[in-house]
Design a protein around this motif. Sequence first.
Motif, mmCIF file in Angstrom:
data_model
loop_
_atom_site.group_PDB
_atom_site.id
_atom_site.type_symbol
_atom_site.label_atom_id
_atom_site.label_comp_id
_atom_site.label_asym_id
_atom_site.label_seq_id
_atom_site.Cartn_x
_atom_site.Cartn_y
_atom_site.Cartn_z
ATOM 1 N N THR A 17 41.798 -0.024 -71.695
ATOM 2 C CA THR A 17 42.444 0.728 -72.762
ATOM 3 C C THR A 17 42.769 -0.274 -73.857
ATOM 4 N N ARG A 18 42.188 -0.056 -75.046
ATOM 5 C CA ARG A 18 42.342 -1.007 -76.149
ATOM 6 C C ARG A 18 42.469 -0.258 -77.468
ATOM 7 N N PRO A 19 42.993 -0.944 -78.476
ATOM 8 C CA PRO A 19 42.964 -0.359 -79.817
ATOM 9 C C PRO A 19 41.575 -0.556 -80.418
ATOM 10 N N GLU A 32 45.115 3.447 -81.416
ATOM 11 C CA GLU A 32 45.649 2.708 -80.273
ATOM 12 C C GLU A 32 45.320 3.442 -78.987
ATOM 13 N N GLU A 33 45.296 2.725 -77.916
ATOM 14 C CA GLU A 33 45.112 3.272 -76.575
ATOM 15 C C GLU A 33 43.853 4.122 -76.427
ATOM 16 N N VAL A 34 42.721 3.528 -76.748
ATOM 17 C CA VAL A 34 41.433 4.180 -76.537
ATOM 18 C C VAL A 34 40.924 3.744 -75.172
ATOM 19 N N HIS A 35 40.637 4.723 -74.317
ATOM 20 C CA HIS A 35 40.181 4.460 -72.959
ATOM 21 C C HIS A 35 38.655 4.507 -72.944
ATOM 22 N N GLY A 36 38.033 3.444 -72.447
ATOM 23 C CA GLY A 36 36.575 3.433 -72.394
ATOM 24 C C GLY A 36 36.046 2.202 -71.689
ATOM 25 N N ASP A 37 34.735 2.044 -71.774
ATOM 26 C CA ASP A 37 34.055 0.867 -71.237
ATOM 27 C C ASP A 37 33.633 0.008 -72.423
ATOM 28 N N PHE A 38 34.085 -1.234 -72.436
ATOM 29 C CA PHE A 38 33.917 -2.129 -73.573
ATOM 30 C C PHE A 38 32.953 -3.263 -73.218
ATOM 31 N N CYS A 39 32.021 -3.554 -74.142
ATOM 32 C CA CYS A 39 31.086 -4.665 -73.948
ATOM 33 C C CYS A 39 31.634 -5.913 -74.633
ATOM 34 N N PRO A 40 31.782 -7.002 -73.900
ATOM 35 C CA PRO A 40 32.293 -8.233 -74.497
ATOM 36 C C PRO A 40 31.259 -8.958 -75.368
ATOM 37 N N CYS A 41 29.986 -8.596 -75.246
ATOM 38 C CA CYS A 41 28.937 -9.289 -76.000
ATOM 39 C C CYS A 41 28.694 -8.686 -77.384
ATOM 40 N N LEU A 50 36.025 13.539 -72.731
ATOM 41 C CA LEU A 50 37.340 13.924 -73.260
ATOM 42 C C LEU A 50 37.871 12.906 -74.260
ATOM 43 N N GLU A 51 37.690 11.631 -73.974
ATOM 44 C CA GLU A 51 38.162 10.592 -74.896
ATOM 45 C C GLU A 51 37.335 10.612 -76.180
ATOM 46 N N ALA A 52 36.036 10.842 -76.071
ATOM 47 C CA ALA A 52 35.181 10.924 -77.261
ATOM 48 C C ALA A 52 35.608 12.085 -78.154
ATOM 49 N N GLU A 53 35.960 13.217 -77.553
ATOM 50 C CA GLU A 53 36.428 14.364 -78.334
ATOM 51 C C GLU A 53 37.749 14.053 -79.029
ATOM 52 N N ARG A 54 38.646 13.394 -78.320
ATOM 53 C CA ARG A 54 39.947 13.026 -78.903
ATOM 54 C C ARG A 54 39.763 12.076 -80.074
ATOM 55 N N VAL A 55 38.949 11.044 -79.883
ATOM 56 C CA VAL A 55 38.702 10.058 -80.939
ATOM 57 C C VAL A 55 37.984 10.714 -82.121
ATOM 58 N N SER A 56 37.028 11.584 -81.838
ATOM 59 C CA SER A 56 36.293 12.275 -82.909
ATOM 60 C C SER A 56 37.226 13.121 -83.768
#
Length: 83
Positions: A17-19, A32-41, A50-56
């Motif tokens: 969970t990151r901004p 703030e508080e976006v839940h997902g899978d993050f690529c460090p590269c 559900l998170e994509a709909e909220r962010v959209s």
Amino acid sequence: MVKNCPTCGEGELASDTRPITFARQGETMLLEEVHGDFCPCCGEVILGMLEAERVSRRILGFNALKPTSGAKARSPEEFQRHS
């Protein structure tokens, strides 16, 4: 199970969970508080449905605002009425 990034193929996705910041016409919005899978590269973020709909909804509200003169950051409260 380790998931590699579908965009770059190099990064190992980390569930977190990151901004995140969204920019438009010189203005930025911090989510703030976006839940997902993050690529460090490559910085790719993979969101669940559900998170994509909220962010959209939040981004659409931000885009609906009339741009102001000069770049500035807007708080989520400024565009929440549009989401």
